[in-house]
Design an enzyme around this catalytic site. Structure first.
Site, PDB file in Angstrom:
ATOM      1  N   CYS A  18      -6.382   6.111   7.684  1.00 30.52           N
ATOM      2  CA  CYS A  18      -5.604   5.144   6.903  1.00 30.52           C
ATOM      3  C   CYS A  18      -4.569   4.529   7.833  1.00 30.52           C
ATOM      4  O   CYS A  18      -3.598   5.188   8.221  1.00 30.52           O
ATOM      5  CB  CYS A  18      -4.929   5.818   5.715  1.00 30.52           C
ATOM      6  SG  CYS A  18      -3.882   4.692   4.757  1.00 30.52           S
TER       7      CYS A  18
ATOM      8  N   ASN B  93       0.884  -1.160   0.000  1.00 28.75           N
ATOM      9  CA  ASN B  93       0.000   0.000   0.000  1.00 28.75           C
ATOM     10  C   ASN B  93       0.927   1.216   0.000  1.00 28.75           C
ATOM     11  O   ASN B  93       1.648   1.442   0.972  1.00 28.75           O
ATOM     12  CB  ASN B  93      -0.865  -0.042   1.251  1.00 28.75           C
ATOM     13  CG  ASN B  93      -2.043   0.915   1.261  1.00 28.75           C
ATOM     14  OD1 ASN B  93      -2.676   1.073   2.301  1.00 28.75           O
ATOM     15  ND2 ASN B  93      -2.364   1.551   0.152  1.00 28.75           N
TER      16      ASN B  93
ATOM     17  N   GLY C  70      -8.923  -1.586   6.783  1.00 30.99           N
ATOM     18  CA  GLY C  70      -9.709  -2.728   6.308  1.00 30.99           C
ATOM     19  C   GLY C  70      -9.400  -3.996   7.083  1.00 30.99           C
ATOM     20  O   GLY C  70     -10.290  -4.817   7.348  1.00 30.99           O
TER      21      GLY C  70
ATOM     22  N   HIS D 229     -16.546   0.780   6.495  1.00 32.86           N
ATOM     23  CA  HIS D 229     -16.156  -0.500   5.908  1.00 32.86           C
ATOM     24  C   HIS D 229     -17.336  -1.458   5.875  1.00 32.86           C
ATOM     25  O   HIS D 229     -18.091  -1.564   6.843  1.00 32.86           O
ATOM     26  CB  HIS D 229     -15.029  -1.159   6.719  1.00 32.86           C
ATOM     27  CG  HIS D 229     -13.700  -0.522   6.527  1.00 32.86           C
ATOM     28  ND1 HIS D 229     -12.801  -0.940   5.572  1.00 32.86           N
ATOM     29  CD2 HIS D 229     -13.121   0.532   7.157  1.00 32.86           C
ATOM     30  CE1 HIS D 229     -11.715  -0.180   5.636  1.00 32.86           C
ATOM     31  NE2 HIS D 229     -11.886   0.723   6.581  1.00 32.86           N
TER      32      HIS D 229
ATOM     33  N   CYS E 172      -4.639  -2.925   3.267  1.00 32.97           N
ATOM     34  CA  CYS E 172      -5.448  -1.841   3.825  1.00 32.97           C
ATOM     35  C   CYS E 172      -5.483  -2.034   5.335  1.00 32.97           C
ATOM     36  O   CYS E 172      -6.074  -3.006   5.821  1.00 32.97           O
ATOM     37  CB  CYS E 172      -6.851  -1.858   3.230  1.00 32.97           C
ATOM     38  SG  CYS E 172      -7.951  -0.586   3.931  1.00 32.97           S
TER      39      CYS E 172
ATOM     40  N   GLU F 116     -10.784  -0.308  -1.992  1.00 33.78           N
ATOM     41  CA  GLU F 116     -10.827   0.952  -1.271  1.00 33.78           C
ATOM     42  C   GLU F 116     -11.530   2.021  -2.102  1.00 33.78           C
ATOM     43  O   GLU F 116     -11.219   2.202  -3.285  1.00 33.78           O
ATOM     44  CB  GLU F 116      -9.419   1.425  -0.918  1.00 33.78           C
ATOM     45  CG  GLU F 116      -8.689   0.512   0.066  1.00 33.78           C
ATOM     46  CD  GLU F 116      -7.461   1.167   0.644  1.00 33.78           C
ATOM     47  OE1 GLU F 116      -7.560   2.307   1.143  1.00 33.78           O
ATOM     48  OE2 GLU F 116      -6.386   0.538   0.589  1.00 33.78           O
ATOM     49  N   ARG F 117     -12.456   2.728  -1.486  1.00 29.62           N
ATOM     50  CA  ARG F 117     -13.167   3.812  -2.187  1.00 29.62           C
ATOM     51  C   ARG F 117     -12.155   4.861  -2.648  1.00 29.62           C
ATOM     52  O   ARG F 117     -11.227   5.215  -1.934  1.00 29.62           O
ATOM     53  CB  ARG F 117     -14.217   4.449  -1.274  1.00 29.62           C
ATOM     54  CG  ARG F 117     -13.637   5.036  -0.012  1.00 29.62           C
ATOM     55  CD  ARG F 117     -14.649   5.718   0.867  1.00 29.62           C
ATOM     56  NE  ARG F 117     -13.980   6.242   2.059  1.00 29.62           N
ATOM     57  CZ  ARG F 117     -14.557   7.056   2.937  1.00 29.62           C
ATOM     58  NH1 ARG F 117     -15.808   7.440   2.777  1.00 29.62           N
ATOM     59  NH2 ARG F 117     -13.884   7.476   3.992  1.00 29.62           N
TER      60      ARG F 117
END
Length: 278
Positions: A75, A13, A222, A161, A219, A210-211
């Site tokens: 995040c 990421n 997530g 989420h 994530c 992920e949006r």
């Protein structure tokens, strides 16, 4: 305008991290999209800004922008990179960092040369707080997505989420269901969508759409959301090891009213400068 940046990654990421202490930073959505573009810019999933705090309760302000230019509140993978960045750059001389985000204040703890522990905050389940457009809270919700009924758990860990339990993540319909559920009318602020395979009571495999980004290699929020939903549904027990395409994270959660804690690595990739001509 010339802008110095640092490229970092946490389990694949990846982030462009910008020091707004020692340089003047004012980025438009178009400039953020250009930075994040993997063909015409630096390339990243998110752009992270390290800013001075607005009050004495935090050491820094932490801002996160998705690749599409939208600003989000949380995040977890980026938070670990943030902690390593401010320590390495001499912006702080402690191994514990307090950062103010749009989702509240987080505590980041540098454990060693690679791993960072992030106290993510207390998960929220009330539909209005996620936000989720239903009247009553439930362990599981249902939506019609592309003519197919999808069942999911929902939680906010600073960002929304939805978590879907699947038999195997390798064959999960991430590319089809991910964007459709992410932008479903049930989620007025859109949502991140996790596809979770339960290995045993302490281990899961996970893929996340992920949006504002798409599917990512990892994530952090997530991973927390999946572990929390699994614990709530009686499928998992803390601590939970989360295996993502980019590697493993550890999530601890003692139950409602307590914060989720995320532990994993963060790495520097390279330093650079970009010059804007518009």
């Amino acid at each position: 305008m010339r802008l110095k940046f640092t490229k970092m990654q946490a389990l694949g990421n990846d982030f462009v991290v910008i020091d707004a202490f020692n340089q003047s930073v004012s980025l438009t959505e178009a400039q953020i999209r250009r930075l994040a573009d993997r063909h015409f810019g630096v390339g990243c999933d998110q752009v992270l800004l390290v800013e001075p705090p607005s009050d004495a309760t935090a050491d820094f302000r932490y801002r996160i922008f998705n690749a599409d230019g939208s600003e989000v509140a949380q995040c977890g993978n980026g938070a670990r990179c943030f902690a390593r960045f401010v320590r390495a750059k001499g912006l702080i001389d402690r191994d514990t960092v307090r950062v103010a985000t749009a989702a509240g204040t987080m505590r980041l703890e540098l454990m060693d040369a690679e791993r960072v522990r992030v106290v993510m905050g207390v998960p929220r389940f009330t539909p209005a707080e996620i936000p989720l457009a239903v009247h009553e809270e439930s362990l599981e919700y249902q939506a019609e997505v592309g003519g197919v009924s999808v069942r999911f758990g929902a939680v906010s860990v600073g960002n929304p989420h939805a978590v879907i339990v699947v038999p195997e993540v390798a064959t999960a319909p991430v590319a089809q269901v991910g964007p459709a559920l992410s932008s479903h009318r049930l989620f007025p602020a859109q949502t991140n969508v996790g596809f979770m395979e339960v290995v045993d009571s302490h281990r899961i495999r996970l893929r996340v759409f992920e949006r504002g980004v798409g599917e990512t290699l990892a994530c952090g929020s997530g991973a927390c959301a999946a572990a929390i939903v699994g614990i709530e549904q009686g499928l998992l027990r803390s601590p939970v090891t989360v295996r993502l395409p980019g590697g493993e994270l550890q999530v601890e959660w003692k139950g409602r009213g307590t914060p989720a804690v995320l532990t994993g690595p963060a790495e520097f990739v390279f330093e650079g400068e970009i010059e804007w001509t518009d």
